[in-house]
Each structure stands twice: as C-alpha cells, then as structure tokens.
Design an enzyme around this catalytic site. Structure first.
Site, short mmCIF file in Angstrom:
data_model
loop_
_atom_site.label_atom_id
_atom_site.label_comp_id
_atom_site.label_asym_id
_atom_site.label_seq_id
_atom_site.Cartn_x
_atom_site.Cartn_y
_atom_site.Cartn_z
N ASP A 153 33.18 -21.03 49.88
CA ASP A 153 34.04 -19.86 50.00
C ASP A 153 35.25 -20.01 49.08
O ASP A 153 35.09 -20.29 47.90
CB ASP A 153 34.42 -19.66 51.47
CG ASP A 153 35.05 -18.29 51.74
OD1 ASP A 153 34.85 -17.37 50.93
OD2 ASP A 153 35.74 -18.14 52.77
N HIS A 180 34.01 -20.23 43.71
CA HIS A 180 35.35 -19.65 43.57
C HIS A 180 36.12 -20.56 42.63
O HIS A 180 36.11 -21.78 42.79
CB HIS A 180 36.03 -19.58 44.94
CG HIS A 180 37.47 -19.16 44.88
ND1 HIS A 180 37.85 -17.86 44.62
CD2 HIS A 180 38.63 -19.86 45.06
CE1 HIS A 180 39.17 -17.78 44.65
NE2 HIS A 180 39.66 -18.98 44.91
N ASN A 279 43.98 -13.98 47.70
CA ASN A 279 43.39 -15.05 46.89
C ASN A 279 42.02 -14.57 46.41
O ASN A 279 41.11 -14.44 47.23
CB ASN A 279 43.25 -16.33 47.72
CG ASN A 279 42.63 -17.47 46.92
OD1 ASN A 279 42.63 -17.45 45.70
ND2 ASN A 279 42.09 -18.45 47.62
N ASP A 306 36.00 -8.21 49.93
CA ASP A 306 36.59 -9.48 50.40
C ASP A 306 37.33 -9.27 51.73
O ASP A 306 38.51 -9.60 51.87
CB ASP A 306 37.52 -10.06 49.34
CG ASP A 306 37.92 -11.51 49.65
OD1 ASP A 306 37.14 -12.20 50.33
OD2 ASP A 306 39.00 -11.93 49.21
#
Length: 422
Positions: A153, A180, A279, A306
């Site tokens: 994640d 990520h 983020n 998201d």
C-alpha cells in the site's frame, strides 16, 4: 427483478452499440436485449432519466475499507454502500488492515464477507510479510485464495533486493506487483508538496524527487527482471515522463494516479484544511496538466479515488499531526468529471472501467446481449451539491461538503442486484 433502461447513451468501446442511444432490457442479471425501442412488459422496473448514460461498471483498484481492525473508520458493509452510491460495481481493497492482508486467511476473510454483495470486492495482499519490508509474503497462497495483486500500500518498498525478489517470484504464478513510490530519506516526514506554497505556509515539504527517484528505480528493476509492475499514485510531471519512456521501450509497466491529483492544486492548503493532507500530496498546476496529458496519450492507465476513511481524532488536530487521506467514493465521479479539462468523457470512463480491469487481469465485461449485467448509470451534465446526506461511509473526512459538481451517478446494476441513488 427485471429492469428496462430507456434511452441510454451507451459508452463502451468494446460494444457494437457504443455511442448509440438505446433501450436495454435486463432479465435475471443478464442483458437480454438492446434495441432502439423496447416496450416494457409487466413486472419490469423501468429506469428513465434525463441525459441518461450507461457504461460498464466502474472499478476502483485502490480503496481502503479498514476491515479488519479499524472498523470505527469504515467496515466492509459501509464501504460497499459508499462504493455503490459512487457508481462503482467493483473495488480492490488495499492491504493496510489490522492484521494486514498478509496470508490466505485474511484474503478469505474479505472474500467470504463480500460473497453475496452487489459489489465485486478484490483483496490486494501484502508484498512483504505483515508490511514489514523485510521478507516476501505468502504471495502464492494468497493468489490461489483470490488476491488480485500484491502491495504494501502506501509503505514504499525501500529494500531494492526485496522488490527484485518479489518481481522474480511473482512471475511464477502471474502475480502483479503494485508499488507506491516514495523515497523516505528524501520525503522525510514532509507534510505537503515542496514548493512556493509550502514555503509561504512554513510547512515541511515533500520534494517531487522523492517520488521520481523511486519510480526510476522500480522501472529499472522491472526491466532487469522482465516483470510486470504497476506504479500507483503517480503525481509529478517527471514521473509521468519516466513512465512514458518506459512504455516506449516496451517494458511491462502500467501506472495509475489519484483523482484528487488531477483535480486539485497544492494552493488549496492555504487554509490548513487537514482534509487536503494527502499521500501523495497535492502538487502544482504543471503536474496536473502532465497527468491529464498522460491520461490522454495512455501513459496513465487508470485512476483511483484512493478512498481513505479517517475518524475525527485523526483529522481534527493540528495540521502536522493529522493523518493523510480523504474519503472519495461518493464524490469521485463528480470531482473527476468536473475537472477533466480536455479529457474526453469516453477516455475518462476507460480509466475507471477497462483500464483497471486490464491491469488486474479481470474478466472483460461489455454492454452486449447475453452478457452479465455489470453496469453504471450516470448523467455527466447534471449539476448537484455534495452534502452530508450523500456520504455513506462511516467517516466524513472530505473537503467537498457544499461543493457543486457536474456529473451525477444514478445507480448501478451488478450480481443480479441493483442500487439507485435518491
């Protein structure tokens, strides 16, 4: 229940009816007939609406349902309601739960709890054991149990050797690695995008370089291993260019961006609203334009809202201490469609339908007679005000209350079930 959808503009590049205005009859969960005019029979629910558009069901491949472990923020039931309200018939849920989705047991927990849902819910397993970034997780067992991909994640894989081994190992069973990109030694607990606005506000910045360095490294590792890799949460113009170059070389690289990163600039943080603390962080107008260009030319394969529910205690604090994230499922299409710029509606729909399904190697769906009905209905020109009553999530960490959007979801049909917004 049998459903007749009247005078729907069909948007599906795979359908022979793409671009046409047609009636669509659904019987027992299957598309029975698509014609210019269908006379309704008894025991048929008729759906009629101004400027009605119909596409294959929308899919978001980066959603947090917080279950198990953080059910006070969201649980599977409330998450499904939020997704259905937002027009999504499918979601892939991230591994950041407690315990994390790091073994067959957690994958089966998600699958079993969603088995009879209107939503197709796809678990993403961890890349590393318990997201600790040290050892590879039980990827093969999770894949056999139903995991569609593997990712830690928002915890970037700093250990290059670990990512290298994961890319090699996943090829044995056609597993997908999602990464990520954030070089922590450079982002160093920053609070927002590094630039003019962060300097004016006195907030510690997150340099674009932190993302770009890791994007570059991950592309190199994918090239070395000849493996498929998905780079999520792309947010800077240089990252887009790196991915464009990788695709031009024929590398097995796909990419996604968040809807908020193609819609919102970092200047919105002038009011210190912690709902904009995200983020990746909100970037500049230059980055937004690069992302939109990337969508148009295919560099960016899909978009995600998201969805990150946070409770009041995590958001209503000083900006430095607030948690990242906003809820996004219910407002996703409104935000996306209202800020699409020069992106065509058809292209936009591809980014939330066939784009994510292709990346996750899910079964192709289309609007055609004899096909299972997996459908989203919407009006792209409808103006509406996003209010508290539209939130189905347990959390309300959104900056959009009171915002007027253009583009409203009417409902979804999937798994022999239907949901229509009031």
């Amino acid at each position: 229940m049998n459903i007749l959808i009247k005078s729907a503009h069909i948007i599906d590049s795979k359908s022979a009816h793409n671009g046409k205005v047609m009636d669509v009859l659904i019987e027992n969960g299957t598309i029975k007939s698509i014609k210019s005019k269908i006379v309704p029979e008894k025991n048929v629910k008729v759906i009629e609406s101004e400027n009605l558009h119909l596409s294959t069901g929308w899919l978001d491949m980066q959603v947090s349902f917080c279950d198990p472990g953080f059910e006070h923020k969201e649980d599977i039931e409330s998450g499904i309601k939020a997704a259905a309200s937002g027009g999504f018939t499918g979601v892939a849920v991230v591994s950041s739960t407690n315990p994390s989705i790091h073994s067959k047991a957690e994958v089966l927990y998600i699958k079993n709890k969603t088995a009879d849902s209107i939503l197709d819910v796809y678990p993403i397993g961890t890349l590393s054991f318990k997201q600790e970034g040290q050892d590879i997780s039980e990827m093969y067992d999770m894949k056999m149990a139903g995991a569609v991909a593997f990712s830690d994640d928002k915890k970037a894989i700093g250990n290059s050797g670990l990512l290298l081994r994961a890319l090699l190992y996943a090829q044995n069973f056609d597993g997908l690695i999602i990464t990520h990109c954030d070089e922590k030694s450079i982002s160093n607990d920053g609070k927002m995008n590094e630039g003019v606005v962060s300097t004016q506000l006195g907030l510690k910045g997150i340099p674009a370089l932190a993302e770009e360095l890791m994007v570059d490294r991950n592309i190199f590792l994918a090239e070395y291993t000849n493996a498929a890799i998905h780079i999520s949460n792309v947010s800077t113009h240089k990252s887009v260019e790196l991915i464009r170059q990788a695709k031009a070389k024929g590398l097995k690289v796909t990419a996604s961006a968040t809807i908020y990163n193609i819609a919102l600039e970092d200047s919105l943080l002038n009011g210190f609203d912690s709902n904009y603390k995200l983020n990746p962080p909100l970037r500049t107008k230059t980055d937004i334009e690069a992302l939109k260009k990337g969508i148009v030319d295919g560099t960016i394969d899909c978009l995600s809202c998201d969805h990150r529910p946070q409770d009041i205690e995590s958001k209503e604090v000083e900006f430095d201490y607030a948690s990242n994230g906003m809820i996004g499922l219910e407002s996703a299409f409104g935000l996306l469609n209202s800020n699409k710029g020069k992106i065509k509606l058809e292209t936009l729909i591809e980014t939330i339908t066939s784009g994510p399904r292709k990346i996750l190697k899910l079964k192709e769906i289309k609007v055609a007679e004899g096909e299972i009905a997996n459908i989203t209905l919407f009006n792209p020109n409808k103006e509406w005000v996003f209010e508290k009553k539209h939130i189905q999530s347990k959390s309300a960490n959104t900056p959009f209350l009171g915002t007027t959007f253009t583009g409203k979801v009417i409902g979804i049909i999937n798994n022999k079930q239907s949901h229509f917004n009031k």
